[in-house]
Each structure stands twice: as structure tokens, then as C-alpha cells.
Design a protein around this motif. Sequence first.
Motif, PDB file in Angstrom:
ATOM      1  N   SER A   1      -4.549  -4.283  -4.835  1.00 39.52           N
ATOM      2  CA  SER A   1      -4.549  -2.831  -4.424  1.00 39.52           C
ATOM      3  C   SER A   1      -4.851  -2.001  -6.035  1.00 39.52           C
ATOM      4  O   SER A   1      -4.604  -2.542  -7.068  1.00 39.52           O
TER       5      SER A   1
ATOM      6  N   THR B   1       0.805  -1.471  -0.123  1.00 38.36           N
ATOM      7  CA  THR B   1       0.111  -0.010  -0.349  1.00 38.36           C
ATOM      8  C   THR B   1       0.797   1.174  -0.039  1.00 38.36           C
ATOM      9  O   THR B   1       0.525   2.255  -0.780  1.00 38.36           O
TER      10      THR B   1
ATOM     11  N   PRO C   1      -5.845   3.414  -2.773  1.00 35.58           N
ATOM     12  CA  PRO C   1      -5.253   2.083  -2.948  1.00 35.58           C
ATOM     13  C   PRO C   1      -6.177   1.025  -2.761  1.00 35.58           C
ATOM     14  O   PRO C   1      -6.072  -0.184  -3.681  1.00 35.58           O
TER      15      PRO C   1
ATOM     16  N   ILE D   1       2.487   1.533  -3.537  1.00 31.65           N
ATOM     17  CA  ILE D   1       1.453   1.982  -4.516  1.00 31.65           C
ATOM     18  C   ILE D   1       1.095   3.464  -4.381  1.00 31.65           C
ATOM     19  O   ILE D   1       0.988   4.226  -5.429  1.00 31.65           O
ATOM     20  N   LEU D   2       0.803   3.756  -3.055  1.00 35.14           N
ATOM     21  CA  LEU D   2       0.204   5.303  -3.001  1.00 35.14           C
ATOM     22  C   LEU D   2       1.615   6.176  -3.130  1.00 35.14           C
ATOM     23  O   LEU D   2       1.104   7.168  -4.102  1.00 35.14           O
TER      24      LEU D   2
ATOM     25  N   GLU E   1      -3.321  -0.495  -8.532  1.00 38.29           N
ATOM     26  CA  GLU E   1      -1.940   0.021  -9.172  1.00 38.29           C
ATOM     27  C   GLU E   1      -2.009   0.876 -10.396  1.00 38.29           C
ATOM     28  O   GLU E   1      -3.094   0.792 -11.097  1.00 38.29           O
TER      29      GLU E   1
ATOM     30  N   TRP F   1       1.712   6.762  -7.116  1.00 36.66           N
ATOM     31  CA  TRP F   1       0.744   7.649  -7.544  1.00 36.66           C
ATOM     32  C   TRP F   1       0.744   9.113  -7.303  1.00 36.66           C
ATOM     33  O   TRP F   1       0.706   9.937  -8.249  1.00 36.66           O
TER      34      TRP F   1
END
Length: 453
Positions: free
Chosen positions: A438, A263, A323, A266-267, A440, A270
Motif C-alpha cells: 500500500s 489499509t 492507499p 495506513i489511511l 505508506e 495519512w
Amino acid sequence: MSTSGLDFSFFLLLLSKTPISPLLALLVVVLSFVFLSPGGLAWAFYRAIPGPPGFVRALSGTAAHRALAKLSRSFQAVDLMAFSVGFTRFIVASQPDTAKEILASPAFADRPIKESAYELLFHRAMGFAPFGEYWRNLRRISATHMFSPRRISASGEYRRLVGSNMVREVQDLMGKDGEVELKKVLHFGSLNNVMMSVFGKSFDFGKGEGLELEELVSEGYELLGMFNWSDHLPLFGLLDLQGVRRRCKKLVAKEMIFRGTDTVAILLEWIMARMVLHPDIQSKAQAEIAAVVGSSRLVTDSDIANLPYLQSIVKETLRVHPPGPLLSWARLAIHNVQVGDHFIPAGTTAMVNMWAITHDECIWSEPNEFKPERFMLEDISILGSDLRLAPFGSGRRVCPGKAMALATVHLWLAQLLQSFKWVPSEKEPDLSECLKMSLEMKNPLVCRAVPMY
């Protein structure tokens, strides 16, 4: 009248003009009732809740959050929509009040256990364990020994060290390739951070044990995030046509660790994609860091409270690119319950479409625009009390590591922005999505990092 209603009326008219035995006619009518009922097969013998008939395949795609949002709007069922996946009953809420009613209700205290989660022993983990004394003990241990404010503060120096290592890795990649695929850097950093927190050991993820561990974690995420028809159709469960059970049994014997390693990475990917696409926002955040920290020292945890614009960037990214757009894992009704005016039978799987809520123009002004300033004007909690934006969930099953995750994201983002100006590579970032475990980026972020000093 809905399209399915028109089709059914036409079908009955055609049936009435076609020679057919009474028994076959009765069978056809019964089957038509079952498959064309609002909500589909699994809801056929319950009081109607608005929703699509038949089997919904949205969850098997890579944009289930968008597909369910579109269905909810088309059936005028934003508050609550029913649908079926095989023989599994689902409801989904795309509105804050109904979402809060579900997440706060003791009736939805359990989670449905996917076959992959069960095979990988996740039914024993806090995220999936049935509500009860065992789960409460796990929650108490994690709150005391893993995610307490004291523990989060104590791990700050190691978080800063991991962030510094990522900065050096970015420098090395820029020197070698002239660009950076940021996903790998963030993922390895996040995985090392968790490994040190849990086991007191760090790895070199480019070789040896580190490379093997990274491959195990990646396969585990793939299995946990995969849509498995065996969870919804008994025949598929017997045959294991997708091979999920076979792969899980092979994987479960090895060293495994998952949650908390994806998480954050991935966050951050972004966020950095947005920084590349919005240089004005990036510059404003860097100016804030420079004003608070200066250029003579590196940013630390203690600085984050004085960086409200940086925190607003994180909030806005959680709004636009959550996410867990469907709050990662659903809830399971452990007994019959009312949600609003609707009767929900025990065994129903309940979902909250947080992506639909955060992109609702009735709730958010210009919801498709990336505007961190909105959180400078209104201080909105993202920890679960305000269901307009609850990326970590709410109620009994709220993510226990939310404070740790935010502390990590804030610090690493500040370190990356203090060290580099982030600009596009040959192509601008592609914001296409791919929902696995999640949400992605479909195509990993590749960009350039120009040293700030």
C-alpha cells in the motif's frame, strides 16, 4: 518524433555505413525492432499502443504510481499506455472512462498471481481466486457473513472499544515520551479489530503471541508488496535470486492474516498527518463533533451520518493519498478484448493508476491542494460508481470490505479528534511516500496529542 525514434534512425544510418555481414545486420535490425517497439519487448509483435520501448523498471521503485503517470503524460498515452516488464505485457489507464471500461469488463475478471501470493496460498483467497464458481461462493459468503450491513452494525461496539483502547494508548505514550509514533498504535488497533472479527480473539501486541503475530503480518506484507523479477523473467524464476520463494515457504506454515489490517491504519496515519499540518481543518472537524455529540458522551457509529465534514476529510485523504494508488492489484485479460480502439491480447495485465486520475488538473480543481470542502460542494461516491475517485476499485473485483473499512476509519478518526488536539512534535510531518503493498508514509508520523478536556 520521440527520442527513441531519433536514436533508432541514427542507429540505422550508422549501421548502413559500417561493414557488417548480412546475417548479423538482419539480427541487429530484428533485435532493434523488438526492443525499440512502442510498449517494449512484450508488445513487439502486436499492433502498437503508445508506450515506452524496452523494459520499464517503474514497478520496481517506491513511487511506481508517479513514474507511470509521468510516462503516460510524456507518451501522450493517458487514456491507455502499453509497457513491458520482462516478458509480461502491461497496459495502464490513467483516465476515468478507460479505467471504467477495464474494471467493468468481464474480460478482466481475473487477477495475475504473483509468486509470493501463490506461495502464501493467496490463489485460494477471494482477492486472487480465478473468476468462477469457487470465487462466487467466496464472495457470497463474505457478503453474507462478514461485510453485510447487519454484521457491520453488530461489530460497532467492539470497534468503539478498540478506538477507546487506542485513545488510552496515546495518553500513555504522551505521559511516557511526550510524543506519539501513531503508526504502531493504529496498526495494532487495526490488527486486533480484524483478529476479533475473524477469530474472536484479541492480543496484547507488545509481547508474547501478539508480538509474534505482528511480526508475521509485517513480513507477509513485505513479501506481497515486493517487486519480484521472478514474476516476469523465467530465468529469475528458476534461481529465486531475491529469495521470495524461500521466505514464503517458511512463512506459510504459521498463522497468517493480512488484508484489512493495513489499509485502515495506513489511511488513518495519512489523515492524522493532514490534521497536524492543517490545524484549521482539524478545528473545523472538532467543532462539528462537539456540535453533534457534545462533551458529555463519546462519539459512536450512529453519529457519523451527522458528521459530513469529517466524512469529507476521509474522502479528500483517499483522493490525495490513496492507499492503493494502482488499485493494489492488477487485472488479467482472460481472452482477447478491445479497450477503446486498441486490441488487447489475452494474458495482458491491466492496471488503473488511480493516483494519476485523482491528481489530474483536468478532472480536479487544484489537485495538489488538500481541500475537504470540495466534497461538501459535490457529493461524490467513493464506492466504485464514479471512477474519478474509486479507491476501493470497481466492478467484479471491487473491495468487498469497503463499507466495513469506512465505518472503522470514520469512527476511529472521530474518537481521536474528540479526545485530542493534534500538533507537531519537533518536526512537522513528512509527506514523502513509499509504495509497498500500500502507499505508506516513508517516515512514520510522530506528533503530540493534547487532551481536549
